[in-house]
Design an enzyme around this catalytic site. Sequence first.
Site, mmCIF file in Angstrom:
data_model
loop_
_atom_site.group_PDB
_atom_site.id
_atom_site.type_symbol
_atom_site.label_atom_id
_atom_site.label_comp_id
_atom_site.label_asym_id
_atom_site.label_seq_id
_atom_site.Cartn_x
_atom_site.Cartn_y
_atom_site.Cartn_z
ATOM 1 N N GLU A 55 -2.873 6.355 2.226
ATOM 2 C CA GLU A 55 -2.622 4.948 2.541
ATOM 3 C C GLU A 55 -3.445 4.623 3.783
ATOM 4 O OE1 GLU A 55 1.522 4.064 3.108
ATOM 5 O OE2 GLU A 55 1.059 2.308 4.332
ATOM 6 N N LYS A 103 0.809 -1.232 0.000
ATOM 7 C CA LYS A 103 0.000 0.000 0.000
ATOM 8 C C LYS A 103 0.835 1.270 0.000
ATOM 9 C CE LYS A 103 -1.193 -0.785 4.804
ATOM 10 N NZ LYS A 103 -0.459 -2.075 4.821
ATOM 11 N N THR A 104 2.019 1.237 0.614
ATOM 12 C CA THR A 104 2.842 2.456 0.572
ATOM 13 C C THR A 104 3.280 2.728 -0.864
ATOM 14 O OG1 THR A 104 3.625 2.088 2.811
ATOM 15 C CG2 THR A 104 4.939 3.542 1.454
#
Length: 776
Positions: A184, A139-140
């Site tokens: 995020e 996700k980052t």
Amino acid sequence: MKLASEERSAPADRAPTLDLQRFLTREQHRIHLVGVAGSGMSGLAALLIELGHAVSGSDKVTSTETERLQQLGLRFHEQHRPEHAEAADLVVFSSAIKGGNPILVSGRDWGKPVARRAEALAAIMRAKRGIVIAGMHGKTTTSAMTAHVLREGGLHPSHYVGAEISLLGTNAHWDWRGEYFVAEGDESDGTLRCFHPEHALILNIEEEHLDFYANLAAIEKVFGQLIDQSSGTVFYNVDDPNTARLCAKRKSAVSYGFSQNAHYCGINVELRDFGSVFCVYRRGQKLGQATLNVPGEHNVHNALGVVALASELGIPFEKIAASLRKFEHARRRFEIKYESDSFLLVDDYAHHPTEIRATLKTARATGRKRVLAMFQPHRYSRTKALRSEFGCAFDEADRIVVTDVYPASEPPIPGISGQTIVGEMVKHGHRGASYQPRFERVHCDIGNALDVGDLVLSLGAGNIHEQLSILAADLVIAEKLKAIVGEEGDVRLYEPLSKHTTLRVGGPAQFWVEPRTEKTFSDLIRFCRDEDLPLFAMGRGSNLLVRDGGIRGVVVHPCGGDFDKIEVNGSEITAGAGVKLREVAYAARAANLGGLEWMEGIPGVVGGALRMNAGAMGAQTFESVTRIRYLDAEGNPHAKDRDELEVFYRRFPLLENNFAISATFCAQPAERAEIDCRLRESQAKRRTTQPVAKSAGCIFKNPDSIPAGQLVDELGLKNSRVGNARVSEVHGNFIVNDGGATAAEMLQLIDKIQSAARAKRGIELETEVEIVGEQE
Ligand code: EPU
């Protein structure tokens, strides 16, 4: 305002209700952030400062982020003090902060509004068109990629991602010009349910954070809520079964992935060393080709999600493709720390079995000879819950060193350690796994196993990258040393000196170098001088006690080549510094030369014997030396005759700062039978009076009044021990290693003997053995 009561920290029940969105995005207040140094909290601080608030924050550690934020106006405190709450209109706290934190307690007492990080973030996001990127892995990277592509597409998005992204400038940014906010979403503590975005991008869902969630169903419930709360489109990875099951039934959903039925489908994926090329189809129509400069198939997947989202927001594919080509990694995501013709060192944040498999697969695809990995498990709870999955996650690594668990604020779970994972790996059939409980030694284990062509990975979400950084810094020097010694010589990192001392104790040599020629040795001396590197010469290590912390700098072991040469010329024998003393004795015998028989009983080499003026059978080295050659501290060669040299009992000062090259010994013609008789005499004396066990010869110099061995004997200290270090029962001046003894144990035993000699006999025993190296 009220906190979500089922979540981890204690609620602030006396706090007034607050319109947090208005408070944070349309008004200006004094806001205090508890735990501001964390990667998520520092992003929030940046947003709040940009929104015009007076922001203060506290944390027990500082980070580069807190330093940067201070320049932007953050008032930073290194301690959590109750008065910080008093001075604030709102207190925001990180999930890592416990309910008993003094600021939270005093905030409650003062009736101050208190919010958790995700609540504040969600409120800020509601002022814009929110896009939440969620999932267990990636996700980052994906949120950074989304923010980057939207930015390049001219949409001026605000963003909030969980790591520093150099491409984006900062980990969070409020852009007044744009409508979108890319964030995020952190699933680890259930706060995903705080978000009410317009769009959501769901990457993958599987068992993780089982310290917080009871099971997969509980995780899916939180993701389900996020999906239900998204007002626009949900973009989802159709290749991930859990994600697909949860999202497919939703009306406004767009799928992406490799499977043919994905709305946005990636095909013809060609993985390259550090990137990939692939084709994207939208609902069966080719959009074009994309190039990604971050490695791994998993990142192609992530990019397809970004393509889907950006396309649906109206950005033309050509623009998206151009942005993707420029995208660079977040820190700690397959981050190259060192690269040369021989080695590649990469750091990665992977800490879940799925991530580890993906990263190792990427590493393997680079085509390097071997993949070596250092892994630091993250959290006891994850280690326990996923132990068997970890056991089979490392199949692509040839060698793997596992250190202890990085607790991340968790208390230890009895019986759970790095060994748990190694045990599982061994059970699974992995042959290259080992456990290193001492964190600071991990780089040594990997570094010592290094071979040309290796790729080294550090894996984990804690601080394992520090160990890779040490290795990277040392490798720079090691490669220079290798260039000096050339193909002939050998250079090894972190060579355990217990392998090179007769006592079999001692920590690692930072750089172990074996030059073969005088010229190489002299170049090496010059290099060390220029680089300010300590240089220590070591022969057979027969009179050496190396401390457990090893030796910093270069340990040079001249051997082979010039240093193994032995020449007989008339009654003179010239031997290189690496020649064993007993070889000198036997070369003399072969040439019918006598007087050097005593040398057969000394386990050292010529260089070492010169340095300490070694002796036996009443004889000592310099009684037979006629000339020596040595290199000075500048690497220049010198030759000196015996009469120019100052020599003492077991001490030769010249070699304290210079390096022996060779010595010429003078012998006398003798009958073979006579020589053999003296050799036998020496052997017999050795066999009958000295132990065969591992030792460093005599530990103490003989004081004038009494031989040290006799003194120790008379003091009744034979067989006394510290751990596995023991005074030999055969000879009191020998300490033997009964197996696995440490230098610390040896030193304690030496100290015990010295104290007894001083107390009972008033004798100062001086060590003959040379004690070197660093304490642990
Ligand atoms: N002795 C005892 N008890 C003992 C050991 C020795 O009473 O446990 C007595 C012996 O009976 C003898 C005297 O002490 O009367 C001297 O002992 P030894 O003949 O074994 O010689 P040393 O002085 O202890 C020296 C060297 C040795 C070398 C031997 C043999 C020193 C410090 N040691 O030992 O060198 O091998 O002579 O020639 O000078 C070394 O330097 O590492 C080493 C082993």
